[in-house]
Design a protein around this motif. Structure first.
Motif, PDB file in Angstrom:
ATOM      1  N   LEU A  89       0.841  -1.190   0.000  1.00 34.63           N
ATOM      2  CA  LEU A  89       0.000   0.000   0.000  1.00 34.63           C
ATOM      3  C   LEU A  89       0.876   1.240   0.000  1.00 34.63           C
ATOM      4  O   LEU A  89       1.881   1.296   0.718  1.00 34.63           O
ATOM      5  CB  LEU A  89      -0.895  -0.013   1.247  1.00 34.63           C
ATOM      6  N   SER A  90       0.513   2.218  -0.801  1.00 37.45           N
ATOM      7  CA  SER A  90       1.263   3.480  -0.776  1.00 37.45           C
ATOM      8  C   SER A  90       0.308   4.658  -0.913  1.00 37.45           C
ATOM      9  O   SER A  90      -0.688   4.594  -1.633  1.00 37.45           O
ATOM     10  CB  SER A  90       2.316   3.508  -1.885  1.00 37.45           C
ATOM     11  N   PHE A  91       0.613   5.679  -0.154  1.00 39.50           N
ATOM     12  CA  PHE A  91      -0.087   6.950  -0.224  1.00 39.50           C
ATOM     13  C   PHE A  91       0.907   7.994  -0.698  1.00 39.50           C
ATOM     14  O   PHE A  91       2.046   8.011  -0.237  1.00 39.50           O
ATOM     15  CB  PHE A  91      -0.618   7.361   1.159  1.00 39.50           C
ATOM     16  N   SER A  92       0.486   8.847  -1.614  1.00 38.86           N
ATOM     17  CA  SER A  92       1.341   9.908  -2.129  1.00 38.86           C
ATOM     18  C   SER A  92       0.630  11.240  -1.978  1.00 38.86           C
ATOM     19  O   SER A  92      -0.566  11.343  -2.243  1.00 38.86           O
ATOM     20  CB  SER A  92       1.673   9.675  -3.605  1.00 38.86           C
ATOM     21  N   TYR A  93       1.384  12.222  -1.550  1.00 41.15           N
ATOM     22  CA  TYR A  93       0.865  13.574  -1.359  1.00 41.15           C
ATOM     23  C   TYR A  93       1.749  14.519  -2.144  1.00 41.15           C
ATOM     24  O   TYR A  93       2.969  14.515  -1.978  1.00 41.15           O
ATOM     25  CB  TYR A  93       0.864  13.951   0.126  1.00 41.15           C
ATOM     26  N   ASP A  94       1.142  15.338  -2.987  1.00 43.99           N
ATOM     27  CA  ASP A  94       1.886  16.289  -3.805  1.00 43.99           C
ATOM     28  C   ASP A  94       1.567  17.696  -3.306  1.00 43.99           C
ATOM     29  O   ASP A  94       0.451  18.182  -3.453  1.00 43.99           O
ATOM     30  CB  ASP A  94       1.485  16.142  -5.273  1.00 43.99           C
ATOM     31  N   PHE A  95       2.571  18.340  -2.683  1.00 44.23           N
ATOM     32  CA  PHE A  95       2.394  19.671  -2.120  1.00 44.23           C
ATOM     33  C   PHE A  95       2.912  20.765  -3.046  1.00 44.23           C
ATOM     34  O   PHE A  95       3.059  21.908  -2.635  1.00 44.23           O
ATOM     35  CB  PHE A  95       3.106  19.763  -0.763  1.00 44.23           C
ATOM     36  N   ALA A  96       3.213  20.442  -4.293  1.00 42.86           N
ATOM     37  CA  ALA A  96       3.765  21.421  -5.236  1.00 42.86           C
ATOM     38  C   ALA A  96       2.817  22.586  -5.470  1.00 42.86           C
ATOM     39  O   ALA A  96       3.257  23.711  -5.702  1.00 42.86           O
ATOM     40  CB  ALA A  96       4.109  20.751  -6.560  1.00 42.86           C
ATOM     41  N   GLU A  97       1.509  22.343  -5.398  1.00 42.32           N
ATOM     42  CA  GLU A  97       0.539  23.394  -5.680  1.00 42.32           C
ATOM     43  C   GLU A  97      -0.076  23.991  -4.432  1.00 42.32           C
ATOM     44  O   GLU A  97      -1.157  24.558  -4.472  1.00 42.32           O
ATOM     45  CB  GLU A  97      -0.540  22.859  -6.610  1.00 42.32           C
ATOM     46  N   GLY A  98       0.574  23.837  -3.285  1.00 37.05           N
ATOM     47  CA  GLY A  98       0.073  24.453  -2.068  1.00 37.05           C
ATOM     48  C   GLY A  98       0.059  23.514  -0.892  1.00 37.05           C
ATOM     49  O   GLY A  98       0.416  22.344  -0.979  1.00 37.05           O
ATOM     50  N   ALA A  99      -0.373  24.072   0.233  1.00 31.90           N
ATOM     51  CA  ALA A  99      -0.337  23.349   1.501  1.00 31.90           C
ATOM     52  C   ALA A  99      -1.363  22.221   1.578  1.00 31.90           C
ATOM     53  O   ALA A  99      -1.202  21.304   2.362  1.00 31.90           O
ATOM     54  CB  ALA A  99      -0.557  24.319   2.653  1.00 31.90           C
ATOM     55  N   GLU A 100      -2.421  22.294   0.778  1.00 31.73           N
ATOM     56  CA  GLU A 100      -3.445  21.253   0.832  1.00 31.73           C
ATOM     57  C   GLU A 100      -2.892  19.911   0.375  1.00 31.73           C
ATOM     58  O   GLU A 100      -3.145  18.895   0.972  1.00 31.73           O
ATOM     59  CB  GLU A 100      -4.653  21.643  -0.012  1.00 31.73           C
ATOM     60  N   GLY A 101      -2.158  19.903  -0.684  1.00 30.52           N
ATOM     61  CA  GLY A 101      -1.571  18.672  -1.182  1.00 30.52           C
ATOM     62  C   GLY A 101      -2.594  17.748  -1.824  1.00 30.52           C
ATOM     63  O   GLY A 101      -3.640  17.478  -1.264  1.00 30.52           O
ATOM     64  N   LYS A 102      -2.290  17.300  -3.021  1.00 29.52           N
ATOM     65  CA  LYS A 102      -3.156  16.351  -3.714  1.00 29.52           C
ATOM     66  C   LYS A 102      -2.754  14.954  -3.254  1.00 29.52           C
ATOM     67  O   LYS A 102      -1.590  14.574  -3.303  1.00 29.52           O
ATOM     68  CB  LYS A 102      -2.978  16.484  -5.219  1.00 29.52           C
ATOM     69  N   ALA A 103      -3.725  14.183  -2.810  1.00 26.61           N
ATOM     70  CA  ALA A 103      -3.446  12.850  -2.274  1.00 26.61           C
ATOM     71  C   ALA A 103      -3.952  11.766  -3.210  1.00 26.61           C
ATOM     72  O   ALA A 103      -4.962  11.936  -3.892  1.00 26.61           O
ATOM     73  CB  ALA A 103      -4.112  12.692  -0.910  1.00 26.61           C
ATOM     74  N   SER A 104      -3.213  10.678  -3.230  1.00 26.62           N
ATOM     75  CA  SER A 104      -3.640   9.504  -3.981  1.00 26.62           C
ATOM     76  C   SER A 104      -3.134   8.264  -3.256  1.00 26.62           C
ATOM     77  O   SER A 104      -2.203   8.332  -2.459  1.00 26.62           O
ATOM     78  CB  SER A 104      -3.118   9.543  -5.417  1.00 26.62           C
ATOM     79  N   ALA A 105      -3.761   7.158  -3.544  1.00 25.78           N
ATOM     80  CA  ALA A 105      -3.370   5.897  -2.915  1.00 25.78           C
ATOM     81  C   ALA A 105      -3.410   4.791  -3.960  1.00 25.78           C
ATOM     82  O   ALA A 105      -4.223   4.824  -4.887  1.00 25.78           O
ATOM     83  CB  ALA A 105      -4.313   5.564  -1.766  1.00 25.78           C
ATOM     84  N   VAL A 106      -2.519   3.831  -3.795  1.00 27.71           N
ATOM     85  CA  VAL A 106      -2.456   2.673  -4.677  1.00 27.71           C
ATOM     86  C   VAL A 106      -2.157   1.450  -3.818  1.00 27.71           C
ATOM     87  O   VAL A 106      -1.351   1.519  -2.892  1.00 27.71           O
ATOM     88  CB  VAL A 106      -1.345   2.837  -5.742  1.00 27.71           C
ATOM     89  N   ALA A 107      -2.818   0.352  -4.127  1.00 31.42           N
ATOM     90  CA  ALA A 107      -2.538  -0.910  -3.436  1.00 31.42           C
ATOM     91  C   ALA A 107      -2.342  -1.995  -4.481  1.00 31.42           C
ATOM     92  O   ALA A 107      -3.095  -2.076  -5.456  1.00 31.42           O
ATOM     93  CB  ALA A 107      -3.675  -1.283  -2.494  1.00 31.42           C
ATOM     94  N   GLU A 108      -1.304  -2.786  -4.260  1.00 29.07           N
ATOM     95  CA  GLU A 108      -1.064  -3.961  -5.099  1.00 29.07           C
ATOM     96  C   GLU A 108      -1.330  -5.183  -4.238  1.00 29.07           C
ATOM     97  O   GLU A 108      -0.672  -5.386  -3.217  1.00 29.07           O
ATOM     98  CB  GLU A 108       0.366  -3.965  -5.626  1.00 29.07           C
TER      99      GLU A 108
END
Length: 150
Positions: A89-108
């Motif tokens: 399981l992995s969660f990724s947060y992208d804070f490049a566009e601000g403090a909110e951060g775009k989140a995504s998750a993937v599970a294999e």
């Protein structure tokens, strides 16, 4: 192998929470308060995996409370859904566009479809194949037995 995207993980988590807590969640939302985990941040991105079992990754909103959801709980929920599996399981947060951060998750989700049997176990299965007179299975098992004992 089964690959689950963010929405599928959210759906399973909602279903499992409702079943375990006997309360229907109103919403499930990602969190981005990783003050203690700033060292994991690189190039405005934060990646969490199975080894970050302690990380709070979501919040579950009920009628009268908001409950944290940890990485280990999401893993537990997925394992309840996919018994006898290995889950990455992995969660990724992208804070490049601000403090909110775009989140995504993937599970294999992987299943061990080819268990390793010992020669003794295979010999027992050979006996069983003989007793039920399954010639094809007997030949497959005998070939596997000969391969392991050669």
């Amino acid at each position: 192998m089964i690959r689950l995207d963010t929405q599928e993980i959210m759906n399973i988590t909602m279903k499992q929470i409702a079943g375990i807590f006997k309360m229907e969640p109103l919403a499930l939302r990602f969190v981005n308060d990783f003050q203690g985990e700033q060292y994991l941040l690189s190039n405005d991105k934060l990646h969490l995996g199975n080894q970050h079992y302690w990380a709070k990754v979501m919040e579950c909103v009920f009628d009268n409370q908001v409950r944290p959801v940890l990485m280990c709980e999401v893993l537990y929920f997925l394992r309840n859904e996919y018994m006898e599996s290995d889950i990455k399981l992995s969660f990724s947060y992208d804070f490049a566009e601000g403090a909110e951060g775009k989140a995504s998750a993937v599970a294999e989700v992987s299943f061990n479809d080819n268990p390793e049997l010992s020669p003794v176990e295979i010999a027992e299965l050979i006996d069983f194949a003989l007793s039920i007179q399954d010639k094809q299975w007997f030949e497959e098992l005998t070939a596997k037995y000969n391969q392991l004992t050669a």
